[in-house]
Design a protein around this motif. Structure first.
Motif, PDB file in Angstrom:
ATOM      1  N   ILE A 162       0.858  -1.192   0.000  1.00 50.73           N
ATOM      2  CA  ILE A 162       0.000   0.000   0.000  1.00 50.73           C
ATOM      3  C   ILE A 162       0.889   1.235   0.000  1.00 50.73           C
ATOM      4  N   SER A 163       0.507   2.239  -0.831  1.00 48.93           N
ATOM      5  CA  SER A 163       1.263   3.491  -0.849  1.00 48.93           C
ATOM      6  C   SER A 163       0.316   4.666  -1.095  1.00 48.93           C
ATOM      7  N   PRO A 164       0.732   5.866  -0.660  1.00 44.59           N
ATOM      8  CA  PRO A 164      -0.113   7.049  -0.840  1.00 44.59           C
ATOM      9  C   PRO A 164      -0.034   7.581  -2.272  1.00 44.59           C
ATOM     10  N   ILE A 165      -1.138   8.169  -2.716  1.00 45.40           N
ATOM     11  CA  ILE A 165      -1.202   8.813  -4.027  1.00 45.40           C
ATOM     12  C   ILE A 165      -1.799  10.207  -3.866  1.00 45.40           C
ATOM     13  N   THR A 166      -1.428  11.091  -4.760  1.00 44.93           N
ATOM     14  CA  THR A 166      -1.988  12.430  -4.838  1.00 44.93           C
ATOM     15  C   THR A 166      -2.074  12.789  -6.310  1.00 44.93           C
ATOM     16  N   GLY A 167      -3.180  13.403  -6.723  1.00 48.52           N
ATOM     17  CA  GLY A 167      -3.299  13.737  -8.131  1.00 48.52           C
ATOM     18  C   GLY A 167      -4.474  14.635  -8.425  1.00 48.52           C
ATOM     19  N   GLY A 168      -4.753  14.741  -9.704  1.00 46.58           N
ATOM     20  CA  GLY A 168      -5.872  15.547 -10.139  1.00 46.58           C
ATOM     21  C   GLY A 168      -6.073  15.431 -11.627  1.00 46.58           C
ATOM     22  N   PHE A 169      -7.243  15.877 -12.064  1.00 49.70           N
ATOM     23  CA  PHE A 169      -7.516  15.919 -13.500  1.00 49.70           C
ATOM     24  C   PHE A 169      -8.399  17.110 -13.821  1.00 49.70           C
ATOM     25  N   ILE A 170      -8.432  17.447 -15.097  1.00 51.50           N
ATOM     26  CA  ILE A 170      -9.300  18.497 -15.612  1.00 51.50           C
ATOM     27  C   ILE A 170      -9.940  17.979 -16.888  1.00 51.50           C
ATOM     28  N   THR A 171     -11.196  18.358 -17.115  1.00 56.42           N
ATOM     29  CA  THR A 171     -11.894  17.917 -18.323  1.00 56.42           C
ATOM     30  C   THR A 171     -11.929  19.055 -19.340  1.00 56.42           C
ATOM     31  N   GLU A 172     -12.334  18.708 -20.554  1.00 55.20           N
ATOM     32  CA  GLU A 172     -12.455  19.722 -21.598  1.00 55.20           C
ATOM     33  C   GLU A 172     -13.540  20.739 -21.255  1.00 55.20           C
ATOM     34  N   ASN A 173     -14.422  20.433 -20.295  1.00 57.77           N
ATOM     35  CA  ASN A 173     -15.475  21.348 -19.855  1.00 57.77           C
ATOM     36  C   ASN A 173     -15.085  22.104 -18.587  1.00 57.77           C
ATOM     37  N   SER A 174     -13.809  22.106 -18.260  1.00 55.27           N
ATOM     38  CA  SER A 174     -13.252  22.817 -17.105  1.00 55.27           C
ATOM     39  C   SER A 174     -13.687  22.258 -15.758  1.00 55.27           C
ATOM     40  N   ALA A 175     -14.241  21.050 -15.716  1.00 59.69           N
ATOM     41  CA  ALA A 175     -14.467  20.400 -14.433  1.00 59.69           C
ATOM     42  C   ALA A 175     -13.099  19.937 -13.928  1.00 59.69           C
ATOM     43  N   ALA A 176     -12.891  19.982 -12.622  1.00 61.58           N
ATOM     44  CA  ALA A 176     -11.591  19.603 -12.070  1.00 61.58           C
ATOM     45  C   ALA A 176     -11.780  18.810 -10.776  1.00 61.58           C
ATOM     46  N   TYR A 177     -10.849  17.903 -10.529  1.00 60.60           N
ATOM     47  CA  TYR A 177     -10.884  17.073  -9.330  1.00 60.60           C
ATOM     48  C   TYR A 177      -9.457  16.910  -8.827  1.00 60.60           C
ATOM     49  N   ILE A 178      -9.217  17.223  -7.551  1.00 58.89           N
ATOM     50  CA  ILE A 178      -7.927  16.966  -6.914  1.00 58.89           C
ATOM     51  C   ILE A 178      -8.169  16.000  -5.765  1.00 58.89           C
ATOM     52  N   TYR A 179      -7.211  15.080  -5.561  1.00 59.17           N
ATOM     53  CA  TYR A 179      -7.455  14.013  -4.596  1.00 59.17           C
ATOM     54  C   TYR A 179      -6.161  13.543  -3.952  1.00 59.17           C
ATOM     55  N   THR A 180      -6.329  12.868  -2.836  1.00 61.74           N
ATOM     56  CA  THR A 180      -5.238  12.162  -2.189  1.00 61.74           C
ATOM     57  C   THR A 180      -5.824  10.913  -1.538  1.00 61.74           C
ATOM     58  N   GLY A 181      -5.079   9.827  -1.591  1.00 59.25           N
ATOM     59  CA  GLY A 181      -5.601   8.576  -1.060  1.00 59.25           C
ATOM     60  C   GLY A 181      -4.529   7.500  -1.038  1.00 59.25           C
ATOM     61  N   ILE A 182      -4.970   6.243  -1.214  1.00 59.87           N
ATOM     62  CA  ILE A 182      -4.042   5.115  -1.181  1.00 59.87           C
ATOM     63  C   ILE A 182      -4.315   4.186  -2.356  1.00 59.87           C
ATOM     64  N   GLU A 183      -3.264   3.444  -2.725  1.00 59.26           N
ATOM     65  CA  GLU A 183      -3.413   2.415  -3.748  1.00 59.26           C
ATOM     66  C   GLU A 183      -2.706   1.152  -3.306  1.00 59.26           C
ATOM     67  N   TRP A 184      -3.189   0.027  -3.796  1.00 61.41           N
ATOM     68  CA  TRP A 184      -2.585  -1.277  -3.548  1.00 61.41           C
ATOM     69  C   TRP A 184      -1.970  -1.737  -4.853  1.00 61.41           C
ATOM     70  N   ASN A 185      -0.737  -2.216  -4.812  1.00 59.26           N
ATOM     71  CA  ASN A 185      -0.066  -2.716  -6.015  1.00 59.26           C
ATOM     72  C   ASN A 185       0.113  -4.224  -5.901  1.00 59.26           C
TER      73      ASN A 185
END
Length: 172
Positions: A71-94
Motif C-alpha cells: 500500500i502506498s499514498p497517491i496524490t493527483g488531479g484531472f481536468i476535463t475539456e469542460n473545465s471540471a476539475a478534481y484533486i485528490y489524495t488517497g491510497i493504492e494497492w499494487n
C-alpha cells in the motif's frame, strides 16, 4: 481543441516512453512514480461525457507491506475539456500479477469543481479505481484504468461519474 490536446498528450507520452527505453536503467531504486493519463470522463452519460487529462504521484518511500499487499499514498488531479476539475489524495494497492502485469485498485477522497461540466452534487467526492498495467521497462509502464466518482449521498443529489483512462506510468 480537444484534438490538439490529445496530440500534445500523445507526443509527450511517446517522448517519455522512447527516452526511457533508450536510457540506461538506473541501479538506484526510484521513489517517485508519476502517472500521466487521459481518457473519457463520465462516458456513460451521453450529455456530460468529456475528455479528461490527469496527473498522479505515488511516493514509494512511504509504501508499506500489509496483509492487503503493498500500500502506498497517491496524490493527483484531472481536468476535463469542460473545465471540471478534481484533486485528490488517497491510497493504492499494487499487486504484482507475475511477469510484467500489475493490478492496482485505489481509493481517494477529493475536491471537485464542476466548471462547465457535470454537477456531481457536492464538493467532496470519493474516487474508487482499478488499473491494469504492463511494464515496458524497469521504469515505465502503460495501463488502462476505470474509476467511479461519487459523493456517497453527502449532497442533495449523487449522480456519480464513470470514467476510463489510458495511463503512462514513469518511475523517477
Amino acid at each position: 481543441m480537444s484534438s490538439l490536446l490529445n496530440k500534445i498528450l500523445l507526443l509527450t507520452i511517446l517522448v517519455l516512453a522512447f527516452s526511457s527505453i533508450n536510457a540506461e536503467e538506473n541501479t538506484i531504486k526510484s521513489y517517485n512514480q508519476y502517472n500521466f493519463y487521459s481518457g473519457n470522463f463520465d462516458f456513460s452519460d451521453d450529455k456530460q461525457k468529456a475528455i479528461l487529462f490527469g496527473f498522479q504521484h505515488q511516493n514509494e518511500m512511504l509504501e508499506r507491506e500489509t496483509f492487503l499487499g503493498n500500500i502506498s499514498p497517491i496524490t493527483g488531479g484531472f481536468i476535463t475539456e469542460n473545465s471540471a476539475a478534481y484533486i485528490y489524495t488517497g491510497i493504492e494497492w499494487n499487486y504484482d500479477m507475475g511477469g510484467k502485469m500489475i493490478f492496482t485498485p485505489s481509493f481517494a477522497p477529493g475536491l471537485y469543481s464542476e466548471g462547465d461540466g457535470k454537477d456531481l452534487g457536492h464538493i467532496l467526492e470519493f474516487k474508487t479505481e482499478v488499473q491494469a498495467s504492463y511494464k515496458i521497462s524497469e521504469s515505465s509502464s502503460f495501463g488502462l484504468s476505470y474509476n467511479h466518482i461519487s459523493n456517497a449521498s453527502l449532497g442533495d443529489k449523487n449522480p456519480g461519474a464513470n470514467s476510463y483512462m489510458f495511463n503512462y506510468l514513469k518511475n523517477f
